[in-house]
Design a protein around this motif. Structure first.
Motif, short mmCIF file in Angstrom:
data_model
loop_
_atom_site.label_atom_id
_atom_site.label_comp_id
_atom_site.label_asym_id
_atom_site.label_seq_id
_atom_site.Cartn_x
_atom_site.Cartn_y
_atom_site.Cartn_z
N ASN A 1 -11.87 11.61 -9.70
CA ASN A 1 -11.56 13.23 -9.58
C ASN A 1 -10.47 13.52 -10.54
OD1 ASN A 1 -12.19 15.70 -8.10
ND2 ASN A 1 -9.98 15.72 -7.74
N ILE B 1 0.61 25.37 -6.74
CA ILE B 1 1.20 25.68 -7.93
C ILE B 1 0.37 26.52 -8.76
CG2 ILE B 1 2.53 24.68 -9.92
CD1 ILE B 1 2.77 22.15 -8.28
N THR C 1 -8.96 21.31 -1.81
CA THR C 1 -7.73 21.37 -1.09
C THR C 1 -7.14 22.86 -1.30
OG1 THR C 1 -6.33 20.46 -3.08
CG2 THR C 1 -6.97 18.95 -1.18
N ASP D 1 -12.04 26.57 -9.28
CA ASP D 1 -11.50 25.62 -8.36
C ASP D 1 -12.57 25.30 -7.47
OD1 ASP D 1 -10.22 24.65 -5.77
OD2 ASP D 1 -8.41 25.44 -6.87
N TYR E 1 -2.33 7.63 -7.49
CA TYR E 1 -2.31 8.94 -8.05
C TYR E 1 -1.23 8.85 -9.19
CZ TYR E 1 0.03 13.18 -8.39
OH TYR E 1 0.65 14.79 -8.43
N LYS F 1 -2.30 10.09 -13.43
CA LYS F 1 -1.75 11.00 -14.32
C LYS F 1 -1.42 10.41 -15.66
CE LYS F 1 -1.83 14.82 -11.34
NZ LYS F 1 -2.43 16.01 -11.67
N PHE G 1 -4.54 22.18 -13.30
CA PHE G 1 -3.83 21.66 -12.09
C PHE G 1 -4.95 21.00 -11.47
CE2 PHE G 1 -1.97 26.16 -12.91
CZ PHE G 1 -0.56 25.53 -13.16
#
Ligand SMILES: NC(=O)c1ccc[n+]([C@@H]2O[C@H](COP(=O)([O-])OP(=O)(O)OC[C@H]3O[C@@H](n4cnc5c(N)ncnc54)[C@H](O)[C@@H]3O)[C@@H](O)[C@H]2O)c1
Length: 330
Positions: free
Chosen positions: A92, A13, A36, A32, A141, A145, A73
């Protein structure tokens, strides 16, 4: 005008958003760690390989450039992996965001757009989920968030930080010019798995659960085109820049499609048979996640352009065919 720092901009994204930001006249720098992400996706604007959890990298970045705002992101985002290794997810995702917000504060950068998820919502899942729906994330996960949303809320209250948390429903599709696309390794997202099966790269598609309480027994999701998501980030930056309120907004299309519907549509788009096999449910998955985005439409002026599942899958198919023909550097 300074640059927009895009963390995780070498991911799926993020790369599409950077492309759109650059097209809209913004200057960007991607940070980054390529955990991934892919170096060849960071092809627009500047790129720095580094980790958001590293305060020295952030200090050097913020002090050597003028950064106006951050689009964040960078995260690990596989539900199953988060169930197996929750500490990594909290470290992370939550730890990384705290380090980032702390560096922003040191360098007087006060605006952030954050990638949240519809997975923060809990049951009941039958209707359209609005921002007022009960919050009850099912996986580490999703909890990571939600924790970040709360951290943003508290920080905004205490320091005047301006933020928008965008709760994406399922990102799907690809850049119609196929310069960037979806390349997760391992791939866990439905549409790429279906299309890789169509290409013969997988023998069959495992359907993870056919005993959900839905009309065909498979889970229902709301697929939103990645470029519509990208545009929402630009609108969110403009909204905050012009004094708009901070908060969390859904980015959903309002239409649910079951796994079997996606397979049928992909068969139509690709002309391939796409063999399927029924498999057990995956821990942490919900039955149905379909979002109402009235608030994003009203507050940001968001107006998604890709509303048809055929069209969304067709853009993804063009990208996957290109990847299969000319594998890019990973
Ligand atoms: N794909 C979806 O459907 C979806 C849905 C809801 C939310 N999201 C969120 O959107 C964001 C982007 O998702 P995506 O599908 O593009 O995933 P992605 O894995 O392609 O992108 C994430 C990027 O972040 C980078 N990254 C991870 N940890 C980092 C760190 N500590 N420091 C620097 N970079 C780091 C990765 O290398 C990668 O390039 C994520 O935060 C994800 O949780 C995605």
């Amino acid at each position: 005008m300074g640059q927009i720092l895009v963390t995780g901009g070498a991911g799926y994204i993020g790369a599409h958003t950077v492309k759109r930001l650059v097209q809209a006249g913004f200057e960007t720098v991607v940070l980054d760690n390529l955990a991934t992400g892919h170096r060849d996706f960071a092809r627009f604007g500047d790129f720095i390989q580094g980790d958001v959890r590293d305060p020295a990298v952030l200090d050097s970045l913020f002090s050597s450039r003028t950064i106006d705002a951050v689009v964040h992101f960078a995260a690990a985002s596989q539900v199953g992996e988060s169930v197996r290794d929750p500490l990594f997810y909290y470290q992370n995702n939550v730890g990384g965001t705290i380090t980032l917000l702390t560096a922003m504060r040191r360098h007087l950068v006060d605006t952030i757009v954050f990638s949240s998820t519809c997975a923060v919502y809990g049951p009941p899942f039958d209707g359209l989920l609005s921002e007022n729906h009960p919050i009850a994330p099912l996986s580490p996960y999703a909890r990571s968030k939600r924790m970040i949303e709360e951290i943003l809320e508290d920080t905004a209250r205490a320091t005047g930080l301006k933020y928008i948390a965008l709760r994406y429903f399922n990102a799907a599709g690809a850049d119609p010019e196929a310069e960037v696309g979806e390349r997760h390794m391992p791939e866990t997202h439905l549409i790429p798995l279906v299309l890789q099966t169509a290409l013969g790269q997988r023998g069959q598609l495992d359907i993870l659960g056919d005993d959900y309480p839905t009309p065909d027994g498979t889970a229902i999701r709301d697929y939103v085109h990645v470029l519509d998501l990208a545009d929402a980030h630009i609108l969110a930056l403009k909204h905050l820049r012009t004094g708009g309120d901070s908060g969390a907004l859904n980015l959903g299309g309002g239409q649910g499609h079951s796994v079997l519907e996606v397979v049928t549509t992909a068969r139509e788009v690709t002309g391939h048979s796409i063999p399927v096999r029924m498999a057990p449910r995956r821990a942490g998955d919900s039955t149905r996640l379909v979002g109402e985005a009235a608030r994003a439409r009203a507050e940001l002026g968001w107006n998604p352009q890709y509303t048809d599942l055929h069209e969304i899958i067709a853009t993804a198919w063009a990208w996957h065919q290109k990847e299969a023909l000319t594998p890019s550097p990973r």
